[in-house]
Design a protein around this motif. Structure first.
Motif, mmCIF file in Angstrom:
data_model
loop_
_atom_site.group_PDB
_atom_site.id
_atom_site.type_symbol
_atom_site.label_atom_id
_atom_site.label_comp_id
_atom_site.label_asym_id
_atom_site.label_seq_id
_atom_site.Cartn_x
_atom_site.Cartn_y
_atom_site.Cartn_z
ATOM 1 N N ASP A 126 -24.591 29.593 -15.484
ATOM 2 C CA ASP A 126 -24.405 30.325 -16.736
ATOM 3 C C ASP A 126 -22.944 30.436 -17.151
ATOM 4 N N GLY A 127 -22.022 30.072 -16.276
ATOM 5 C CA GLY A 127 -20.604 30.132 -16.628
ATOM 6 C C GLY A 127 -20.271 29.090 -17.681
ATOM 7 N N PRO A 128 -19.220 29.327 -18.474
ATOM 8 C CA PRO A 128 -18.819 28.354 -19.501
ATOM 9 C C PRO A 128 -18.184 27.116 -18.869
ATOM 10 N N ASP A 129 -18.378 25.969 -19.514
ATOM 11 C CA ASP A 129 -17.771 24.740 -19.010
ATOM 12 C C ASP A 129 -16.248 24.807 -19.032
ATOM 13 N N SER A 130 -15.703 25.719 -19.831
ATOM 14 C CA SER A 130 -14.247 25.872 -19.887
ATOM 15 C C SER A 130 -13.663 26.313 -18.550
#
Length: 310
Positions: A126-130
């Motif tokens: 669920d973490g952002p790809d950033s």
């Protein structure tokens, strides 16, 4: 927080959800190059360079039609496998469809930092790809770590979470998992780099797959290996190289001479990363590698968790 779910029942997947014929050809080409690198990890960097030179679609087409000279009998087994497989199909679109069904996304090589030198990575969580371009600290150590090392690694994980830093882990047993658990207890953000397909890791029996699922709630699991690929020595080595290229700081809590954590630290140092070592007893085999690296000034000695204030 909701735990990401990975599909384990093929019947539960809507077959119309992703049509392989609708997949972007360039993304499919990068995925196919990632497959080739998974079959022969030594080709990861050359394949990325080939794609940068001639474009991913042209590079994938060339590799798909490539056969090494001769009957392959004198080639290493992995190259024989590449010969046999890549000449028969172009599976990029199918790989992406299968990954989508398992909630795994693919980041093509041209969207990664140049220092990664990979055809692409597979990501779950669920973490952002950033997060993959955010400064991170890797905490590593022996897979058969001492109680002392587990305690120190856990404290580092907690401290980094409290500082708002991203913890990078290799997803292994011992000190690395202790650091990961510490960060999760403190509700920190983590990126876990694995040397096998993410679906494989999440379906494994035991506590590690549960740890990976917890780490994916707010963070990311990352692999250079497409879905379905099991671990191997070469693939674990490639994952270690990814960590060295991703994490700006590498902390080795405990490592015997020859431990893979020392190789990751050495690669990071060659890339001008910051490498830190926790000293251990001089009569401990598990601390010998770190102690020697500190003595050779290949690591900056850490004597307290607070020394790593970033």
């Amino acid at each position: 927080m909701s735990t990401p779910s990975i599909t384990t029942d093929p019947a539960a997947v809507d077959p119309t959800a992703v049509d392989p014929t609708d997949v972007d050809p360039t993304a499919a080409a990068w995925a196919e190059l990632s497959l080739a690198a998974a079959l022969v990890p030594e080709l990861a960097v050359p394949l990325r360079a080939l794609a940068d030179q001639m474009g991913a679609v042209a590079a994938a087409d060339q590799i798909a039609r490539w056969q090494m000279p001769g009957d392959g009998g004198d080639l290493p087994f992995a190259f024989q496998a590449l010969n046999a497989y890549m000449g028969t199909r172009q599976p990029g679109a199918e790989l992406l469809a299968d990954a989508h069904a398992a909630n795994i996304r693919f980041i093509p090589g041209d969207q990664l930092p140049d220092t990664w030198e990979l055809p692409g990575v597979w990501v779950y969580g669920d973490g952002p790809d950033s997060l993959l371009t955010t400064r991170a600290v890797a905490v590593l150590g022996s897979s058969s770590s001492s109680r002392y090392a587990d305690g120190v690694a856990g404290d580092f994980g907690i401290s980094l979470a409290e500082q708002g830093q991203v913890l990078c882990s290799d997803g292994g047993f011992g000190a690395s998992s202790a650091a990961l658990r510490g960060a999760l207890v403190a509700r920190g953000t983590t990126v876990t780099v694995l040397g096998r397909g993410l679906d494989v890791a999440l379906r494994e029996a035991g506590s590690m797959s549960r740890l990976y699922a917890a780490a994916a709630e707010d963070g990311l699991l990352v692999s250079a290996q497409p879905p379905g690929f099991a671990a191997s020595t070469a693939r674990r080595g490639l994952a270690g190289d990814m960590i060295a290229r991703y994490a700006r700081d590498v902390v080795v809590v405990e490592a015997a001479v020859g431990d893979p954590a020392l190789a990751i630290a050495a690669t990071s140092l060659s890339l001008e990363g910051h490498v830190w070592g926790v000293p251990g007893p001089i009569n401990s085999r598990l601390s010998a590698g770190v102690n020697a690296a500190i003595a050779r000034q290949q690591m900056v000695m850490l004597t307290a968790v607070t020394d790593l204030s970033l």
